[in-house]
Design a protein around this motif. Structure first.
Motif, PDB file in Angstrom:
ATOM      1  N   ARG A 182     -52.105   1.718  -4.475  1.00 38.26           N
ATOM      2  CA  ARG A 182     -51.303   1.329  -3.305  1.00 38.26           C
ATOM      3  C   ARG A 182     -49.948   2.037  -3.327  1.00 38.26           C
ATOM      4  NH1 ARG A 182     -52.239  -3.745  -3.994  1.00 38.26           N
ATOM      5  NH2 ARG A 182     -50.280  -4.246  -5.024  1.00 38.26           N
ATOM      6  N   TYR A 207     -60.000   8.630  -0.195  1.00 39.96           N
ATOM      7  CA  TYR A 207     -59.628   9.726  -1.102  1.00 39.96           C
ATOM      8  C   TYR A 207     -60.738   9.972  -2.126  1.00 39.96           C
ATOM      9  CZ  TYR A 207     -54.940   9.742   0.809  1.00 39.96           C
ATOM     10  OH  TYR A 207     -53.877   9.864   1.665  1.00 39.96           O
ATOM     11  N   LEU A 253     -50.322   5.780  -2.557  1.00 38.65           N
ATOM     12  CA  LEU A 253     -50.572   6.035  -1.131  1.00 38.65           C
ATOM     13  C   LEU A 253     -49.292   5.865  -0.316  1.00 38.65           C
ATOM     14  CD1 LEU A 253     -54.120   4.518  -0.500  1.00 38.65           C
ATOM     15  CD2 LEU A 253     -53.469   6.805  -1.231  1.00 38.65           C
ATOM     16  N   ARG A 267     -62.196   3.716  -1.454  1.00 38.61           N
ATOM     17  CA  ARG A 267     -62.130   2.807  -0.304  1.00 38.61           C
ATOM     18  C   ARG A 267     -61.099   3.284   0.721  1.00 38.61           C
ATOM     19  NH1 ARG A 267     -62.984  -1.454  -4.024  1.00 38.61           N
ATOM     20  NH2 ARG A 267     -60.751  -1.823  -4.212  1.00 38.61           N
ATOM     21  N   GLN A 268     -60.080   4.003   0.250  1.00 38.25           N
ATOM     22  CA  GLN A 268     -59.046   4.503   1.159  1.00 38.25           C
ATOM     23  C   GLN A 268     -59.355   5.913   1.661  1.00 38.25           C
ATOM     24  OE1 GLN A 268     -56.585   2.658   2.335  1.00 38.25           O
ATOM     25  NE2 GLN A 268     -57.301   0.923   1.122  1.00 38.25           N
TER      26      GLN A 268
END
Length: 343
Positions: free
Chosen positions: A306, A88, A309, A85-86
């Motif tokens: 989180r 990656y 990141l 979702r980010q």
């Protein structure tokens, strides 16, 4: 296609016309709206059109000890989805007996230029392991996060369940059912989660039932392997010492404990109660459905991503431990203790 447009529009909270504009790469759509539509595609399991696919922001390594215990694939899935979702690309690296070691997998991932690494139940959890390997990794400039197991010698963020609280929940439940002789089956003593579970168990049993710490350690705690066979062996030893309930440090061990009881012609939970730990997928459908302490896998996996990141983005979280509270899930493997149980 119209049905699909309607689904995506409903999920994103926009009109079908807006969805169509985004999918066809047309201008005139706010960037936040565009992101909402793309996120809706991801959530609903539709592939993004090739021209709209985001370039990978980089690879992130995820190293797990094995995949036979269903809790590891469950955690890997949460972490993998959160990374995707980010933007990656997750790379799952699994240790296997006689196969690659954690150090070899780490080296392989670093050689491939990963943006960061998440270690799950790795050597950081082993009190006898050399923690210098993590300092070397830090010196190479590779951000990393460690899940399950804490070491004050490693400068990195740690994500853990509250193992002491887990044992408090399990013991309190069994005492409330009238059990006075409760055993603990768990893995080798050198691991941090094992030591913490012992601490929590000893305190809960001592506070609620009164035996001395020495008595609890010598009579009510049995070390074994984190496998079905390990749980079977440990539970068997605890039953020999008169335990009417067994708390296990993993669901796999708990299934072994149920097997050990059945081999003796005992019924679970009528003759002996069993509590697991993890609440791994499908464990609600065992026979009987397993009472267990649920590890907060979604929260832990998302926090690991989180935090990583933040490390990658050079806004690191404090190098401390983030502890997540487990919860007791009562099902069919626990029941009232025998009226005349052992003292």
């Amino acid at each position: 296609m119209t049905a699909r447009l309607a689904d995506i529009a409903a999920q994103a909270g926009v009109s079908e016309a807006t969805v169509s504009r985004v999918l066809n790469g047309k201008p005139g759509v706010a960037s936040t709206t565009r992101e909402s539509v793309l996120a809706a595609l991801d959530v609903l399991g539709y592939e993004r059109p090739v021209k709209l696919r985001r370039r990978s922001a980089g690879l992130v390594g995820l190293i797990t000890p094995e995949l036979e215990n269903p809790i590891f694939p469950a955690l890997a899935q949460v972490i993998g989805q959160a990374l995707t979702r980010q933007g990656y690309t997750p790379v799952l690296a699994t240790q296997t007996p006689g196969g690659s070691t954690e150090d070899e997998l780490t080296e392989m991932l670093v050689d491939r230029g990963v943006s960061g690494i998440i270690f799950v139940s790795g050597l950081h959890a082993d009190t006898t392991a050399d923690m210098q390997r993590y300092e070397k990794l830090r010196a190479q400039g590779v951000p990393f996060v460690l899940v399950d197991g804490f070491s004050p010698l490693v400068r990195a963020p740690f994500i853990s369940p509250d193992d002491r609280a887990a044992m408090q929940l399990a013991v309190t439940h069994l005492v409330s059912l009238g059990h006075t002789r409760i055993g603990l089956a768990l893995g080798p003593r050198r691991f941090v989660p094992v030591l913490r579970k012992i601490e929590g168990f000893v305190k809960a049993v001592r506070d609620q039932l009164g035996p001395s710490e020495q008595q609890i350690e010598s009579e009510l705690i049995q070390h074994s392997l984190y496998t079905l066979e390990g749980g079977q062996a440990a539970a068997s030893a605890l039953m020999d010492r008169g335990c009417t309930a067994v708390v296990c440090a993993s669901d796999m061990m708990a299934l072994g404990a149920i097997r050990a009881a059945r081999q003796r012609g005992l019924e679970v939970p009528d003759d002996i109660s069993v509590v697991g730990f993890d609440d791994s997928p499908l464990i609600a459908f065992t026979d009987p459905p397993l009472t267990t302490v649920r590890k907060p896998v979604p929260a832990m996996g998302q926090a690991a991503v989180r935090t990583l990141l933040e490390e990658i983005g050079r806004t690191p979280a404090p190098h401390s431990e983030f502890v997540f509270m487990p919860e007791l899930v009562v099902r069919g493997s626990t029941a009232a203790g025998p009226l005349h149980g052992s003292p």
